[in-house]
Write an enzyme that holds these catalytic residues in place. Structure first.
Site, PDB file in Angstrom:
ATOM      1  N   ASN A   1     -16.073  15.957  27.987  1.00  0.00           N
ATOM      2  CA  ASN A   1     -17.825  16.784  27.200  1.00  0.00           C
ATOM      3  C   ASN A   1     -18.862  15.068  27.855  1.00  0.00           C
ATOM      4  O   ASN A   1     -19.454  15.396  27.422  1.00  0.00           O
ATOM      5  CB  ASN A   1     -17.298  17.351  26.112  1.00  0.00           C
ATOM      6  CG  ASN A   1     -18.255  18.519  26.048  1.00  0.00           C
ATOM      7  OD1 ASN A   1     -18.774  18.936  27.310  1.00  0.00           O
ATOM      8  ND2 ASN A   1     -19.343  18.505  24.777  1.00  0.00           N
TER       9      ASN A   1
ATOM     10  N   CYS B   1     -18.714  19.276  20.484  1.00  0.00           N
ATOM     11  CA  CYS B   1     -16.966  19.243  20.515  1.00  0.00           C
ATOM     12  C   CYS B   1     -15.965  19.717  21.392  1.00  0.00           C
ATOM     13  O   CYS B   1     -15.795  20.685  20.253  1.00  0.00           O
ATOM     14  CB  CYS B   1     -16.673  18.045  19.603  1.00  0.00           C
ATOM     15  SG  CYS B   1     -15.098  17.342  19.883  1.00  0.00           S
ATOM     16  N   TRP B   2     -15.239  19.538  22.425  1.00  0.00           N
ATOM     17  CA  TRP B   2     -14.483  20.542  23.038  1.00  0.00           C
ATOM     18  C   TRP B   2     -13.347  20.843  22.216  1.00  0.00           C
ATOM     19  O   TRP B   2     -11.711  21.970  21.908  1.00  0.00           O
ATOM     20  CB  TRP B   2     -14.078  20.675  24.036  1.00  0.00           C
ATOM     21  CG  TRP B   2     -14.422  20.201  25.630  1.00  0.00           C
ATOM     22  CD1 TRP B   2     -16.469  21.186  25.079  1.00  0.00           C
ATOM     23  CD2 TRP B   2     -15.405  20.343  26.039  1.00  0.00           C
ATOM     24  NE1 TRP B   2     -16.837  20.860  26.126  1.00  0.00           N
ATOM     25  CE2 TRP B   2     -16.281  20.369  27.310  1.00  0.00           C
ATOM     26  CE3 TRP B   2     -14.160  19.052  27.468  1.00  0.00           C
ATOM     27  CZ2 TRP B   2     -16.203  20.447  28.728  1.00  0.00           C
ATOM     28  CZ3 TRP B   2     -14.048  19.488  28.747  1.00  0.00           C
ATOM     29  CH2 TRP B   2     -15.865  20.117  29.044  1.00  0.00           C
ATOM     30  N   GLU B   3     -12.625  19.714  21.619  1.00  0.00           N
ATOM     31  CA  GLU B   3     -11.555  19.766  20.543  1.00  0.00           C
ATOM     32  C   GLU B   3     -10.483  19.216  21.664  1.00  0.00           C
ATOM     33  O   GLU B   3     -10.100  19.934  20.735  1.00  0.00           O
ATOM     34  CB  GLU B   3     -12.161  20.783  19.108  1.00  0.00           C
ATOM     35  CG  GLU B   3     -13.260  21.234  18.691  1.00  0.00           C
ATOM     36  CD  GLU B   3     -12.987  22.428  17.463  1.00  0.00           C
ATOM     37  OE1 GLU B   3     -11.810  23.115  17.655  1.00  0.00           O
ATOM     38  OE2 GLU B   3     -14.489  22.486  17.394  1.00  0.00           O
TER      39      GLU B   3
END
Ligand code: SF4
Ligand code: SF4
Length: 137
Positions: A27, A47-49
């Site tokens: 990202n 944040c996509w974690e």
């Protein structure tokens, strides 16, 4: 739980053009501050974690922290990679630490055949349109 850089541990990937965390983030969130030579996550709420940055960091300088609203007072999770396993350290806010170790793949990087000898029989994967297009447009 998004990623946070621990300043004391980050060495800016030794001032290379592109740091490991910048390279891996899908990202494009990790940024290197050229003045301090420290990286940071520029938009934790985006944040996509996925934890790719956490796992690739060569100095274990990135940890995962919970959002303050549901995980107040600081619990953190951090991985430690080795050549055949990954150890996740979970530090609870009461300072209790638990570690969980898992095996990882042992095939050399780049040695996996993505198709494994199978063909898809279709060129759909190369198409720029989504499954329902153009009818759904
Ligand atoms: S990968 Fe780790 S050491 Fe390298 S710049 Fe990112 S946080 Fe710092
Ligand atoms: S956890 Fe994934 S999306 Fe979030 S900053 Fe790291 S690499 Fe990027």
């Amino acid at each position: 739980m998004p990623s946070f850089v621990i300043n004391e541990k980050c060495d800016g990937c030794k001032a290379q053009d592109r740091t490991a965390c910048q390279y891996i983030c899908p990202n494009d969130l990790m940024v290197l501050d050229r003045e301090t030579n420290k990286a940071f996550n520029r938009a934790v709420d985006m944040c996509w974690e996925c934890y790719s940055c956490v796992k690739i960091c060569p100095t274990q300088a990135i940890e995962i922290r919970g959002y303050a609203d549901f995980m107040p007072l600081g619990g953190v999770v951090q991985p430690l990679r080795s050549s055949d396993s990954i150890m996740w350290a979970v530090r609870f806010r009461n300072k209790v630490v638990k570690r969980f170790k898992f095996p990882i793949r042992t095939k050399p990087e780049g040695s996996i055949d993505p198709d494994a000898g199978f063909t898809t029989g279709t060129e759909d994967l190369k198409s720029p349109v989504l499954r329902t297009e153009p009818d759904s447009l």
